[in-house]
Structures are given as C-alpha cells and as structure tokens.
Scaffold this active site. Structure first.
Site, short mmCIF file in Angstrom:
data_model
loop_
_atom_site.label_atom_id
_atom_site.label_comp_id
_atom_site.label_asym_id
_atom_site.label_seq_id
_atom_site.Cartn_x
_atom_site.Cartn_y
_atom_site.Cartn_z
N ASP A 166 0.83 -1.20 0.00
CA ASP A 166 0.00 0.00 0.00
C ASP A 166 0.87 1.26 0.00
O ASP A 166 1.55 1.56 0.98
CB ASP A 166 -0.88 0.01 1.26
CG ASP A 166 -1.82 1.21 1.29
OD1 ASP A 166 -2.93 1.10 0.73
OD2 ASP A 166 -1.44 2.26 1.84
N HIS A 220 -7.47 9.54 -2.00
CA HIS A 220 -6.86 9.54 -0.67
C HIS A 220 -7.76 10.16 0.41
O HIS A 220 -7.89 9.62 1.50
CB HIS A 220 -5.53 10.29 -0.74
CG HIS A 220 -4.52 9.80 0.26
ND1 HIS A 220 -3.17 9.80 0.03
CD2 HIS A 220 -4.66 9.30 1.51
CE1 HIS A 220 -2.53 9.32 1.08
NE2 HIS A 220 -3.43 9.01 1.99
N LYS A 249 -2.66 5.82 -4.32
CA LYS A 249 -3.78 6.74 -4.06
C LYS A 249 -3.53 8.10 -4.72
O LYS A 249 -2.39 8.55 -4.81
CB LYS A 249 -3.94 6.98 -2.53
CG LYS A 249 -3.81 5.71 -1.71
CD LYS A 249 -4.07 5.93 -0.24
CE LYS A 249 -3.72 4.69 0.55
NZ LYS A 249 -2.30 4.57 0.90
N TYR A 291 3.03 9.77 -0.43
CA TYR A 291 4.12 9.21 0.39
C TYR A 291 5.48 9.45 -0.26
O TYR A 291 6.51 9.28 0.39
CB TYR A 291 3.95 7.71 0.63
CG TYR A 291 2.66 7.29 1.31
CD1 TYR A 291 1.84 8.23 1.94
CD2 TYR A 291 2.24 5.96 1.31
CE1 TYR A 291 0.65 7.86 2.53
CE2 TYR A 291 1.05 5.58 1.93
CZ TYR A 291 0.26 6.53 2.52
OH TYR A 291 -0.92 6.16 3.11
#
Ligand SMILES: NC(=O)c1ccc[n+]([C@@H]2O[C@H](COP(=O)([O-])OP(=O)(O)OC[C@H]3O[C@@H](n4cnc5c(N)ncnc54)[C@H](OP(=O)(O)O)[C@@H]3O)[C@@H](O)[C@H]2O)c1
Length: 276
Positions: A49, A112, A79, A54
């Site tokens: 994930d 997200h 996402k 990120y």
C-alpha cells in the site's frame, strides 16, 4: 478460518485482494522503502500500500521488480493526492503514479481523502480509469457514511474498497455496517494505532492466552472481523511479527473483549476537519 498470508477477500467486481498487506506511509523513497518492501515480500506479504503523497512510489516499484515475483503475484495499491484532486488533474496524476511505479496497471486505485466539493467529480474520473483497465479495482479512503451516501446518490459505481483508520480504539460500527451491506470492503489503516496498541493492557492480556503480542492479537482481531489491513514497519523483526498471525484463532469471548475497547479515538486526522 483464515489460515494464510495469501488468504484473500473477493471484491464486488470479483477481484481477489489479500487480507493482510504492508503499509508504507512515512517511509522515505530509495533504500529505506526498497529494504522494507523487500523484507515484506520475503515474509510473504502480497499486498503493498503506497500513495502519491508518500513520495516513495519509485522505490516501491523497484523493490517489487527486484523481488523476482511476477507483477500479477503482488496486489499493488496507490492513491490520488489531494493536490491533484483540487487541481482536477486526476488522470495525469494517475499516469505519473504508473510511471513512477514502473507498472502498466495497479490493482487498486484510491481517492486519498474526500476533498469537499471535488470528491464526486474525482470519483467519476476514477471510473474512467477503471474502464480503461489500468486499475483492476477502484475505491476511496477516509470516507465516512455521509460521504458514501452522497456518492451513492450522485455516481453509478459503488466504491469497491474504503480504506479508513480502524483499530480497537476506533471501530465506527455504523460505517462497518454501511460497508458490509453494500459490499464495500473495509480496509484498516493505522491498525496498530501507530504503535499505541502495545500500551493497551487488555490487548496484552488477550495476547498472553495465545502466546501472541498486542500487535498480533490486534491484527488477528481485524482479520476475523472481515476487514483487510496494512500494518507498517521498517523493522524486519516487526514485519515478521505482524505476519505471524495465521496459526491461531481468537475465541468469541476475546473478540468481544477487544470490541469493548472502542472509544471513537483517532490517532490521525478526522475526514470532516482535515485541512485539505
Ligand atoms: N489512507 C490514509 O489516509 C492512510 C493514513 C495513514 C496510514 N495509511 C496506510 O496504512 C498504513 C499503516 O498505518 P500507519 O503507518 O499509520 O500505522 P500502524 O501500521 O498502525 O503503525 C505503524 C507504527 O507502529 C510501529 N510498529 C509496527 N509494528 C509494530 C509492532 N509489532 N509492535 C510495536 N510497534 C509496531 C511502527 O514502527 P517501526 O516502523 O519503527 O517498526 C510504526 O511506528 C500506512 O503505512 C499507510 O500505508 C493510510
């Protein structure tokens, strides 16, 4: 009984999604993420994930290629960022994610956060991406019941997954019920309360009965509730510990003990007040 790290749930569109995955928030790109994903794949995790936000999609893609596993053996989630959503750049953002990951498709693509005034429009764009075959499943993240009800009234496809903060101190029974009724797979993020589970005495007590740690009983409790989960760690021993949950089954009374720990307590932002 859930017996193996490769045990999967079947999403509403028939796609199989592993029940246990590996989360990567706050893991820097480059060596740290490559090492962590490598250890997780070695330990048997098959769901990874990540997210555009990120900043580690490149390393994730690299680590998967380096593992020697075939692309179709790994269930890959990423996402859409809030910035792309606000700017209406959802398709471009998706293509950037594919390029960074170095893949032709992802298994699950999520919105997200529900950016107010934008998330219905974004969802319609995700539908186009889904129909193009470059995302095997699509879903949302941080959606509360009212967001899902809004989508249901204004869009045709129901999200296949809703990834939300979920752990013994935050169980949101109405959301669990809503998702179960509509075949929206709930996926638990921050399942270990960002490490906080080790400080909950009742979890340690249940763990003693089974020779398991608070993190292990928490993850097992989540799986037995039919929820998918994605604990994160950058330490090999914890990556292994969190995967060592397939040789025991929590009894009903212990499931009930953990059910009673709910305090509606978040470790992260609230979707209705998050500064997007
Ligand atoms: N959709 C969203 O908005 C959203 C938001 C947050 C998270 N997520 C996803 O969900 C994943 C997991 O959530 P999270 O990272 O917030 O929190 P988490 O998985 O609940 O907890 C991670 C923290 O717990 C520690 N930890 C890991 N295993 C442990 C163990 N066995 N015993 C004690 N401590 C342990 C880790 O430390 P070390 O790394 O130092 O071992 C880390 O500090 C994320 O990585 C991300 O993929 C999504």
């Amino acid at each position: 009984m859930i017996k193996s790290i490769t045990d999967a749930v079947t999403l509403a569109n028939g796609v199989e999604m592993p029940r246990l995955g590996f989360g990567l928030a706050d893991v820097p790109d480059g060596d740290p993420v490559i090492r962590a994903v490598g250890w997780a794949l070695e330990a048997g995790y098959r769901l990874i994930d990540t997210a555009a936000a990120y900043g580690n999609e490149r390393g994730v893609g690299w680590a998967i290629r380096r593992s020697g596993l075939r692309r179709e053996e790994v269930f890959l989630t990423t996402k859409r960022s809030n910035a792309d959503q606000r700017a209406g750049r959802v398709v471009e953002g998706f293509e950037t994610s594919l390029a960074r990951l170095g893949v032709e498709y992802v298994d699950l693509y999520l919105i997200h956060w529900p950016v107010p005034g934008k998330y219905v429009e974004t969802w319609k764009t995700l539908k186009q991406i889904y129909h193009s075959g470059r995302a095997r499943a699509i879903g949302v993240s941080n959606y509360l019941v009212h967001h899902l009800q809004d989508l249901a009234q204004r869009a045709e496809i129901v999200p296949m997954v809703n990834q939300v903060e979920f752990h013994p101190r935050l169980q949101n029974p109405p959301l669990q019920h809503y998702c179960r009724e509509r075949h929206i797979q709930l996926e638990a993020y921050s399942p270990l309360m960002r490490g906080g589970v080790v400080e909950v005495p009742e979890l340690a007590e249940v763990g003693r009965k089974y020779g398991k740690t608070p993190a292990q009983v928490t993850l097992r409790w989540i799986l037995q509730k039919g929820v998918v989960t994605i604990p994160k760690s950058v330490h090999r021993e914890r990556i292994l510990e969190n995967a060592n949950i397939f040789d025991f089954e929590l009894a009903e009374e212990d499931m009930a003990t953990i059910d009673r720990l709910d305090q509606d307590l978040r470790t992260g932002a609230h979707p209705d007040t998050f500064d997007l």
